[in-house]
Write an enzyme that holds these catalytic residues in place. Structure first.
Site, mmCIF file in Angstrom:
data_model
loop_
_atom_site.group_PDB
_atom_site.id
_atom_site.type_symbol
_atom_site.label_atom_id
_atom_site.label_comp_id
_atom_site.label_asym_id
_atom_site.label_seq_id
_atom_site.Cartn_x
_atom_site.Cartn_y
_atom_site.Cartn_z
ATOM 1 N N GLN A 31 50.224 92.889 -73.765
ATOM 2 C CA GLN A 31 49.492 92.259 -72.680
ATOM 3 C C GLN A 31 50.441 91.854 -71.550
ATOM 4 O OE1 GLN A 31 47.699 89.132 -74.990
ATOM 5 N NE2 GLN A 31 49.616 88.883 -76.079
ATOM 6 N N GLU A 106 51.439 85.085 -85.245
ATOM 7 C CA GLU A 106 51.285 85.461 -83.845
ATOM 8 C C GLU A 106 51.563 86.958 -83.709
ATOM 9 O OE1 GLU A 106 50.847 86.257 -80.146
ATOM 10 O OE2 GLU A 106 50.381 84.190 -80.739
ATOM 11 N N ASP A 138 49.878 90.980 -87.078
ATOM 12 C CA ASP A 138 48.471 90.958 -86.709
ATOM 13 C C ASP A 138 47.750 89.933 -87.579
ATOM 14 O OD1 ASP A 138 45.565 91.899 -87.204
ATOM 15 O OD2 ASP A 138 46.167 93.017 -85.416
ATOM 16 N N ASP A 156 43.430 80.141 -83.262
ATOM 17 C CA ASP A 156 43.731 79.863 -81.858
ATOM 18 C C ASP A 156 43.844 81.205 -81.141
ATOM 19 O OD1 ASP A 156 44.582 78.893 -79.426
ATOM 20 O OD2 ASP A 156 46.597 78.371 -80.102
ATOM 21 N N SER A 157 42.714 81.863 -80.970
ATOM 22 C CA SER A 157 42.704 83.221 -80.449
ATOM 23 C C SER A 157 42.403 83.248 -78.958
ATOM 24 C CB SER A 157 41.645 84.045 -81.187
ATOM 25 O OG SER A 157 40.360 83.523 -80.905
ATOM 26 N N THR A 158 42.677 84.405 -78.364
ATOM 27 C CA THR A 158 42.170 84.679 -77.029
ATOM 28 C C THR A 158 40.684 84.998 -77.165
ATOM 29 O OG1 THR A 158 42.790 87.003 -77.294
ATOM 30 C CG2 THR A 158 44.395 85.554 -76.229
#
Length: 286
Positions: A31, A106, A138, A156-158
């Site tokens: 990203q 993470e 992952d 705690d994800s996007t």
């Protein structure tokens, strides 16, 4: 000319933050990462131009995803964080002396590296705490393969696009349920219900099938505009019914001095306005 950072997460709504100074701009394998300074929010982290966290108000998000399940549980010793590369979630979890081990998974090691350099106030030394086990992997794969035994799992994800999409599936939630210790608690980030209703509905449908107690709770976070943010809650225990005086006692014993969280806010966060309650399975008549 003044530069503005505009996110396009929603099809018909956008927010912009003024960029006073661009600190970091680079693409990793997963990203695009940017850090810039804003007069109100301080340093701001964006992933693919979507705001993830800010120095000014990150404590609200991190406190509500950590202190609510940990204090409700009352004896959480092993905690798993999925995501959280900026270190803010680990920072708040590790404030609890009763927590003996934190596994943080993470997917993008680049997020951790630049957060330590450019947003050090978010982690506040958490990455150096010997109780923290940082795993670069992952989160879905880890949850599928872990032996589990976690008292609290924090996702705690996007949002459910790109790398974070897999963390909103029934399969992932099923693996997370299996990874919980008896009476363990799973909490998740579920976006802003006013703008992202399906995100909450889909998670709550899965939680209702998996847990004896499945609901969500809310917090108002200026960074995430469009109304209060929802956090999914799933457990087979009765932690949500913890009496206010017990919560207060645990809070006092923990010696916390939060920016946002209080035991009173904790209890009130589960009081859902009608438009949010109607997004939960079985609540269509409200």
């Amino acid at each position: 000319m003044t530069d503005w950072s505009t996110e396009a997460l929603h099809a018909d709504y956008a927010q912009s933050l003024r960029v006073d100074k661009l600190i970091y701009d680079s693409e990793t394998a997963h990203q695009r990462l940017r850090v810039f300074e804003n007069p109100t929010f301080g340093r701001v982290l964006t992933l693919d131009d979507v705001v993830q966290t800010t120095e000014a108000d990150n404590a609200i998000y991190h406190e509500m995803l950590t202190h609510v399940p940990i204090l409700a549980h009352g004896a959480a010793a092993r905690v798993c964080i999925i995501g959280g590369g900026d270190g803010g979630m680990a920072r708040e979890v590790l404030k609890h002396a009763t927590v003996s081990h934190v596994t943080m998974v993470e997917i993008d090691g680049g997020v951790v590296a630049f957060s330590r350099q450019y947003l050090p106030s978010l982690s506040a030394g958490a990455f150096d705490d010997p109780r923290l086990d940082l795993v670069i992997a992952d989160g879905a794969d880890f949850m599928r393969d872990t032996k589990g035994g976690f008292d609290v799992i924090i996702v705690d994800s996007t949002d459910p696009v790109g790398p974070g999409e897999v963390l909103f599936t029934d399969t992932f939630y099923g693996h997370a349920k299996r990874a919980l210790a008896p009476n363990g608690i799973l909490v998740t980030q579920n976006g802003v219900p006013f703008l992202q209703p399906q995100e909450l509905t889909n998670t709550m449908r899965a939680f209702t099938a998996l847990f004896a107690d499945a609901t969500c709770y809310l917090a108002s976070i200026p960074t995430y505009a469009g109304g209060p943010m929802a956090f999914g809650w799933g457990t087979d225990g009765d932690a949500r019914a913890t009496p206010p005086d017990v919560l207060q006692g645990r809070f006092d014993a923990a010696g916390l001095a939060p920016y946002y969280y209080t035991p009173q806010v904790h209890k009130a966060a589960f009081a859902l306005p009608g438009y949010v309650a109607r997004l939960l399975p079985g609540s269509s008549s409200l």
